[in-house]
Design a protein around this motif. Structure first.
Motif, PDB file in Angstrom:
ATOM      1  N   GLY A 199     -24.047  56.719 -39.585  1.00  0.00           N
ATOM      2  CA  GLY A 199     -24.384  55.319 -39.739  1.00  0.00           C
ATOM      3  C   GLY A 199     -23.540  54.556 -40.733  1.00  0.00           C
ATOM      4  N   SER A 200     -22.408  55.100 -41.173  1.00  0.00           N
ATOM      5  CA  SER A 200     -21.540  54.406 -42.115  1.00  0.00           C
ATOM      6  C   SER A 200     -20.398  53.733 -41.372  1.00  0.00           C
ATOM      7  N   GLN A 201     -19.553  53.012 -42.114  1.00  0.00           N
ATOM      8  CA  GLN A 201     -18.457  52.261 -41.510  1.00  0.00           C
ATOM      9  C   GLN A 201     -17.281  53.172 -41.197  1.00  0.00           C
ATOM     10  N   PRO A 202     -16.467  52.833 -40.191  1.00  0.00           N
ATOM     11  CA  PRO A 202     -15.269  53.612 -39.905  1.00  0.00           C
ATOM     12  C   PRO A 202     -14.296  53.566 -41.069  1.00  0.00           C
ATOM     13  N   SER A 203     -13.391  54.541 -41.110  1.00  0.00           N
ATOM     14  CA  SER A 203     -12.444  54.648 -42.213  1.00  0.00           C
ATOM     15  C   SER A 203     -11.506  53.464 -42.249  1.00  0.00           C
ATOM     16  N   SER A 204     -10.929  53.194 -43.447  1.00  0.00           N
ATOM     17  CA  SER A 204      -9.975  52.093 -43.575  1.00  0.00           C
ATOM     18  C   SER A 204      -8.749  52.351 -42.731  1.00  0.00           C
ATOM     19  N   ARG A 205      -8.411  53.636 -42.547  1.00  0.00           N
ATOM     20  CA  ARG A 205      -7.256  53.967 -41.703  1.00  0.00           C
ATOM     21  C   ARG A 205      -7.503  53.517 -40.272  1.00  0.00           C
ATOM     22  N   ARG A 206      -8.735  53.727 -39.762  1.00  0.00           N
ATOM     23  CA  ARG A 206      -9.056  53.309 -38.407  1.00  0.00           C
ATOM     24  C   ARG A 206      -9.042  51.784 -38.296  1.00  0.00           C
ATOM     25  N   LEU A 207      -9.556  51.108 -39.340  1.00  0.00           N
ATOM     26  CA  LEU A 207      -9.546  49.657 -39.323  1.00  0.00           C
ATOM     27  C   LEU A 207      -8.129  49.114 -39.275  1.00  0.00           C
ATOM     28  N   ARG A 208      -7.215  49.726 -40.050  1.00  0.00           N
ATOM     29  CA  ARG A 208      -5.823  49.287 -40.039  1.00  0.00           C
ATOM     30  C   ARG A 208      -5.196  49.505 -38.677  1.00  0.00           C
ATOM     31  N   SER A 209      -5.529  50.658 -38.050  1.00  0.00           N
ATOM     32  CA  SER A 209      -4.984  50.956 -36.727  1.00  0.00           C
ATOM     33  C   SER A 209      -5.447  49.930 -35.702  1.00  0.00           C
ATOM     34  N   ASP A 210      -6.751  49.605 -35.728  1.00  0.00           N
ATOM     35  CA  ASP A 210      -7.276  48.609 -34.797  1.00  0.00           C
ATOM     36  C   ASP A 210      -6.649  47.248 -35.061  1.00  0.00           C
ATOM     37  N   ASN A 211      -6.446  46.921 -36.328  1.00  0.00           N
ATOM     38  CA  ASN A 211      -5.866  45.636 -36.687  1.00  0.00           C
ATOM     39  C   ASN A 211      -4.464  45.494 -36.121  1.00  0.00           C
ATOM     40  N   ALA A 226       3.405  35.053 -45.775  1.00  0.00           N
ATOM     41  CA  ALA A 226       4.580  35.925 -45.596  1.00  0.00           C
ATOM     42  C   ALA A 226       4.377  37.221 -46.370  1.00  0.00           C
ATOM     43  N   THR A 227       4.841  38.312 -45.781  1.00  0.00           N
ATOM     44  CA  THR A 227       4.800  39.628 -46.417  1.00  0.00           C
ATOM     45  C   THR A 227       6.222  40.096 -46.664  1.00  0.00           C
ATOM     46  N   PHE A 228       6.512  40.494 -47.879  1.00  0.00           N
ATOM     47  CA  PHE A 228       7.860  40.908 -48.266  1.00  0.00           C
ATOM     48  C   PHE A 228       8.158  42.314 -47.752  1.00  0.00           C
ATOM     49  N   VAL A 229       9.344  42.487 -47.134  1.00  0.00           N
ATOM     50  CA  VAL A 229       9.799  43.799 -46.656  1.00  0.00           C
ATOM     51  C   VAL A 229      11.225  44.000 -47.157  1.00  0.00           C
ATOM     52  N   ASP A 230      11.422  45.005 -47.982  1.00  0.00           N
ATOM     53  CA  ASP A 230      12.732  45.226 -48.608  1.00  0.00           C
ATOM     54  C   ASP A 230      13.593  46.148 -47.742  1.00  0.00           C
ATOM     55  N   PHE A 286       6.383  48.709 -40.519  1.00  0.00           N
ATOM     56  CA  PHE A 286       5.097  49.375 -40.249  1.00  0.00           C
ATOM     57  C   PHE A 286       4.328  49.622 -41.548  1.00  0.00           C
ATOM     58  N   ARG A 287       5.027  50.048 -42.587  1.00  0.00           N
ATOM     59  CA  ARG A 287       4.365  50.268 -43.866  1.00  0.00           C
ATOM     60  C   ARG A 287       3.776  48.959 -44.404  1.00  0.00           C
ATOM     61  N   ALA A 288       4.543  47.876 -44.277  1.00  0.00           N
ATOM     62  CA  ALA A 288       4.059  46.588 -44.748  1.00  0.00           C
ATOM     63  C   ALA A 288       2.853  46.121 -43.918  1.00  0.00           C
ATOM     64  N   ALA A 289       2.920  46.314 -42.595  1.00  0.00           N
ATOM     65  CA  ALA A 289       1.818  45.905 -41.738  1.00  0.00           C
ATOM     66  C   ALA A 289       0.562  46.731 -42.008  1.00  0.00           C
ATOM     67  N   SER A 290       0.756  47.984 -42.394  1.00  0.00           N
ATOM     68  CA  SER A 290      -0.385  48.851 -42.673  1.00  0.00           C
ATOM     69  C   SER A 290      -1.187  48.378 -43.874  1.00  0.00           C
ATOM     70  N   ASN A 291      -0.549  47.643 -44.764  1.00  0.00           N
ATOM     71  CA  ASN A 291      -1.202  47.165 -45.981  1.00  0.00           C
ATOM     72  C   ASN A 291      -1.751  45.758 -45.856  1.00  0.00           C
ATOM     73  N   LEU A 292      -1.606  45.143 -44.672  1.00  0.00           N
ATOM     74  CA  LEU A 292      -2.148  43.811 -44.485  1.00  0.00           C
ATOM     75  C   LEU A 292      -3.669  43.869 -44.410  1.00  0.00           C
ATOM     76  N   PRO A 293      -4.374  42.858 -44.927  1.00  0.00           N
ATOM     77  CA  PRO A 293      -5.833  42.826 -44.793  1.00  0.00           C
ATOM     78  C   PRO A 293      -6.232  42.642 -43.348  1.00  0.00           C
ATOM     79  N   LYS A 294      -7.388  43.182 -42.993  1.00  0.00           N
ATOM     80  CA  LYS A 294      -7.863  43.060 -41.614  1.00  0.00           C
ATOM     81  C   LYS A 294      -8.185  41.624 -41.317  1.00  0.00           C
ATOM     82  N   SER A 295      -7.649  41.131 -40.200  1.00  0.00           N
ATOM     83  CA  SER A 295      -7.875  39.729 -39.809  1.00  0.00           C
ATOM     84  C   SER A 295      -9.162  39.585 -39.030  1.00  0.00           C
TER      85      SER A 295
END
Length: 294
Positions: A63-75, A240-244, A285-294
């Motif tokens: 009954g708990s929430q899915p992992s943050s990794r799953r949320l990032r994947s869905d996002n 904007a998200t910075f990507v070096d 991909f690394r930068a997108a993985s750190n974006l907040p869920k929309s």
């Protein structure tokens, strides 16, 4: 599908401004764009996703929430991304006889649609000038829609882009008359245009040029521009998200063996190898993985 070419947009005269290997690259087959890549799950990603699904099921059971990794994947699966830029976005390599855009690997990593527009040989000024054109020919005789034209078309189709990765400026670095403030102004214009259509951007730095080893002023100008790109992202209010990319795909020192120097970069010092372009995808991909869920 291939279509007959009409009179190309006058970017510039390739034979007057481009080296021989770029003129020869005009023999490469033309392709209408933007090119779409739909992510296909690799064996490695299948295993990763399976592990994530197991974790999700366990959380669901209690009954708990899915992992943050799953949320990032869905996002990321809900994203629709456009890569926009010059030959580094087109994936130009092997003297223009082949192309390996980073969009291919990025679609596999993010499991979403990733299109790209890569105007080989175009400066930022030329990209800005051509934003409304439906067909713009680059130095390889490949035609691409302008940025606003593509954003508008996607919006009218009911499938607007959520993110646009902007990578340009390499060709501007090679022109002594172009100063840092003009380059940054054009980059800002492209980001502003994307934001007008409700999409977020990835602000990507200009990677090192091989010529910098012999032209220190080019290195200084590029460093100034990259600082400005970071500042653009920091002051964008989250748009904007910075990507070096400069850090993600470094040049090997000149005293390294040739096989190592050419692992990520072509011998011309301007274009990357397929492995180098994959590094760009990894960085986004690394930068997108750190974006907040929309």
């Amino acid at each position: 599908s291939q279509q007959a070419h009409t009179t190309p947009v006058n970017w510039h005269t390739p034979r007057q401004r481009q080296p021989l290997y770029l003129v020869l690259s005009r023999l490469a087959p033309a392709r209408l764009c933007p090119v779409k890549h739909r992510g296909s799950v690799t064996q490695h990603l299948q295993k990763s996703l399976c592990r994530t699904d197991v974790v999700f099921q366990k959380h669901k059971k209690f009954g708990s929430q899915p992992s943050s990794r799953r949320l990032r994947s869905d996002n990321m699966r809900n994203m629709k991304l456009l890569g926009f830029g010059d030959s580094l976005t087109a994936g130009y390599h092997s003297n223009g006889l082949n192309f390996h855009p980073y969009a291919i690997r990025l679609a596999e990593l993010m499991q979403c649609q990733v299109d790209h527009i890569g105007m080989s040989g175009a400066t930022l000024t030329e990209m800005v000038r051509a934003v409304d054109q439906s067909r713009n020919y680059d130095v390889c005789d490949r035609d691409w829609p302008g940025l606003r034209h593509q954003l508008r078309s996607a919006q009218l189709e009911g499938c607007p882009y959520t993110h646009v990765a902007i990578l340009g400026g390499t060709n501007d670095m090679c022109q002594d008359a172009t100063v840092s403030c003009n380059i940054l102004e054009s980059i800002q214009q492209l980001h502003n245009l994307v934001w007008e259509y409700g999409a977020q951007t990835f602000a990507m730095t200009i990677p090192q040029l091989g010529a910098e080893a012999f032209s220190p002023h080019v290195a200084t100008k590029r460093t100034d521009v990259n600082r400005g790109i970071r500042r653009l992202a920091e002051e964008s209010l989250g748009r904007a998200t910075f990507v070096d990319i400069d850090e993600a795909v470094p040049h090997a020192p000149l005293d390294e063996p040739a096989v190592e120097r050419h692992r990520l970069w072509e011998s011309d010092g301007l274009h990357m190898s397929p492995q180098g372009y994959n590094r760009i995808a990894d960085a986004i991909f690394r930068a997108a993985s750190n974006l907040p869920k929309s």
